[in-house]
Design a protein around this motif. Structure first.
Motif, PDB file in Angstrom:
ATOM      1  N   ALA A 173      11.798 -16.949   6.129  1.00 27.37           N
ATOM      2  CA  ALA A 173      11.718 -15.762   6.971  1.00 27.37           C
ATOM      3  C   ALA A 173      11.817 -14.476   6.163  1.00 27.37           C
ATOM      4  N   TRP A 180       8.766 -11.859   4.817  1.00 24.32           N
ATOM      5  CA  TRP A 180       8.048 -10.848   5.596  1.00 24.32           C
ATOM      6  C   TRP A 180       7.706  -9.641   4.724  1.00 24.32           C
ATOM      7  N   THR A 181       8.565  -9.354   3.732  1.00 25.58           N
ATOM      8  CA  THR A 181       8.323  -8.218   2.842  1.00 25.58           C
ATOM      9  C   THR A 181       7.015  -8.382   2.088  1.00 25.58           C
ATOM     10  N   ARG A 208       4.331 -10.033   3.123  1.00 27.62           N
ATOM     11  CA  ARG A 208       3.232  -9.765   4.062  1.00 27.62           C
ATOM     12  C   ARG A 208       3.018  -8.264   4.221  1.00 27.62           C
ATOM     13  N   SER A 209       4.109  -7.538   4.380  1.00 33.64           N
ATOM     14  CA  SER A 209       4.019  -6.089   4.559  1.00 33.64           C
ATOM     15  C   SER A 209       3.462  -5.417   3.319  1.00 33.64           C
TER      16      SER A 209
END
Length: 562
Positions: free
Chosen positions: A516, A519-520, A522-523
């Protein structure tokens, strides 16, 4: 007046050098001015060894020889580990360094010629302003030929007047040097040796063609594929040639300890392996575990006179020339009927894309390194340069993150078994191939050893993703030598907050304890990859890489039959 330092810079720039990496001191700061004055881009490293590693990685990803530079004495000795790696890897690196005056060494000077030669580098020493351009051209020519080279500039010649070497003479020297380089012929194999290999290929029922780094550099990929198609062979590469056969339906991927279980099983079924441009070191042969004891092993390489005793036939030749000649000989024979490919087609496809099953070992704030690797693999763009430091973690990205071609992999330290060159390698790769995302993969031990160059990576404006497999230990040593009674307190450490360190140096960072937390990434990717993003991945300490598990199991069961 044109100084010797300026003349060297003009000569190297005229011969195509576009970039240099270095740490300045009294012995080389004017030589750097000569390079930048001639239009060469200069990247300041934080350590001399890192400057050499940057140039090494730059060559690996671009194929172009480049310059690194240090001062004399301690500046030079600091560079030796990375210079040894570049020399053993055959990288096109030219180290331009200060040196003792011609009149003799001072207290802080060392015998740089002997030290460089001891790690396998070629040494060129400038002895006069008049011969400086010629010596510099010779040193760069050696680097372009794959010999890491050292160009020593004595202290009392740096500012000597070299004006008598006119621009016309320099131009003539450059043109002559380029003509000499283009006139070099690849080694042509003796007909008798080729005939012996052709005969072995004709008798083989399960042939495998292995391509190494030498095959890539020789441009032999197409010739090897054509030969394999004619014979019905399978293909594999060494780690250093990863990606050479990418997309080919008959490639099983990497041969050696990092092979998938399915690929390893197919390789062990081969009754003949022909290695083109591959050194066949213990890692490629997985310490004797990789091949059937009765399989015939052929090595075709420029340096085929050396190598493991396991080899049955040796041919000293350029990989591309030899593969083309063997194809001609194969075409002169009757075409073989249905063979190995037809019987293993489904297994080849499964082996290439195999994802070994495992019980996830994550928990208590630590992520399973295999889960981390698979999760990141789903996010990374295909056009990437993978830069690896050393450690047991290397198995997972090598298996799971294919590169588009061999220029997409810079495995730093592999030839000399060093760690700590990963951050420096990332700088060289990012500067050399800004069109590809640089993905630097390190263990916490190597990351701390080379930490100053994270600042360099951030400062030079690179776009890079840094993945640190952080188990707060020298994981290879813990798993390899713990069972032998090692005191593990010597190889385990308190936790390091790499995310905080990265932010302090001006980078972006994320601590990763579960999928999880990615996410960084993906951003960051969605924002067009601005700057450097460091992932401090707290990995489970009890997961052992498969290749290391094999080594821990002891020697191979079957010795080779005579």
């Amino acid at each position: 007046m044109t100084t010797t330092a300026e003349l060297i810079g003009q000569t190297l720039a005229g011969l195509g050098v576009q970039c240099a990496f270095g740490v300045v001191g009294g012995g080389n700061i004017l030589a750097v001015a000569g390079l930048t004055g001639a239009g060469v881009r200069y990247v300041s490293a934080r350590h001399e060894g890192a400057a050499v590693a940057m140039a090494d990685a730059y060559h690996r990803v671009t194929g172009r020889a480049t310059v690194c530079t240090t001062s004399h004495g301690a500046g030079f000795t600091n560079a030796l580990t990375a210079l040894a790696e570049a020399a053993r890897h055959g990288s096109g690196v030219l180290l331009l360094c200060g040196d003792a005056p011609l009149r003799g060494r001072r207290r802080h000077d060392v015998d740089q010629t002997a030290l460089a030669a001891s790690v396998g580098a070629r040494v060129f020493r400038i002895v006069s302003a008049a011969s400086a351009a010629e010596t510099a051209a010779a040193a760069l020519r050696a680097a372009n030929a794959g010999s890491a080279s050292v160009l020593c500039l004595p202290n009392d010649l740096v500012t000597a007047d070299a004006s008598e070497t006119t621009s016309t003479e320099r131009s003539a020297l450059i043109q002559a040097d380029l003509a000499d380089a283009s006139a070099e012929d690849p080694t042509v194999p003796p007909l008798a040796e080729l005939a012996a290999v052709a005969g072995a290929l004709a008798r083989a029922r399960r042939p495998l063609l292995l391509a190494g780094q030498g095959a890539w550099r020789a441009g032999a990929g197409k010739a090897i594929v054509d030969l394999g198609d004619r014979l019905g062979a399978l293909y594999a590469t060494t780690v250093m040639a990863s990606g050479l056969f990418i997309g080919n339906p008959w490639s099983v991927g990497v041969m050696g300890g990092f092979a998938t279980p399915g690929a390893a099983a197919l390789i062990r079924e081969a009754d003949l392996v022909v290695a083109f441009g591959a050194g066949l070191d213990p890692f490629t042969l997985h310490h004797g575990r990789m091949l059937d004891p009765d399989a015939t092993l052929v090595r075709i390489d420029i340096a085929a006179g050396v190598g493991p005793d396991r080899v049955d036939l040796r041919v000293r030749a350029d990989a591309s020339v030899a593969a083309s000649a063997l194809l001609d000989l194969a075409n002169a024979r009757p075409r073989p009927g249905a063979g190995w490919r037809e019987s293993v087609a489904e297994r080849v496809a499964l082996a290439r894309d195999q994802r070994p099953r495992y019980d996830d070992a994550g928990g208590d704030g630590r992520i399973d390194p295999r889960t981390l690797t698979r999760s990141l693999g789903e996010l990374l763009p295909a056009e990437r340069t993978l830069v690896l430091d050393g450690g047991q973690f290397i198995e997972w990205p090598i298996r799971s993150w294919p590169v588009p071609d061999p220029a997409g992999l810079a495995f730093m330290g592999a030839a000399f078994q060093a760690i700590g060159l990963g951050f420096a390698g990332a700088v060289g790769a990012a500067v050399g191939r800004p069109d590809r995302l640089t993905v630097a993969v390190l263990g916490d031990g190597g990351a701390l050893m080379g930490l100053p160059e994270l600042e360099t990576l951030i400062r030079c404006g690179a776009s890079a993703l840094v993945v640190i497999y952080d188990d707060a230990a020298f994981g290879f040593e813990v798993h390899m030598y713990g069972p032998q009674g090692a005191d593990l307190s010597s190889a385990t450490f308190a936790d390091t907050d790499f995310a905080a360190l990265a932010r302090a140096l001006g980078g972006q960072a994320q601590t990763v304890r579960s999928p999880a937390d990615l996410w960084t990434v993906r951003s960051w990717l969605a924002s067009n990859r601005p700057g450097v993003l460091v992932l401090d991945c707290k990995v489970a300490r009890n997961v052992v890489a498969d290749f290391l598990t094999d080594l821990l199991s002891g020697p191979p069961d079957q010795p080779r039959k005579e």
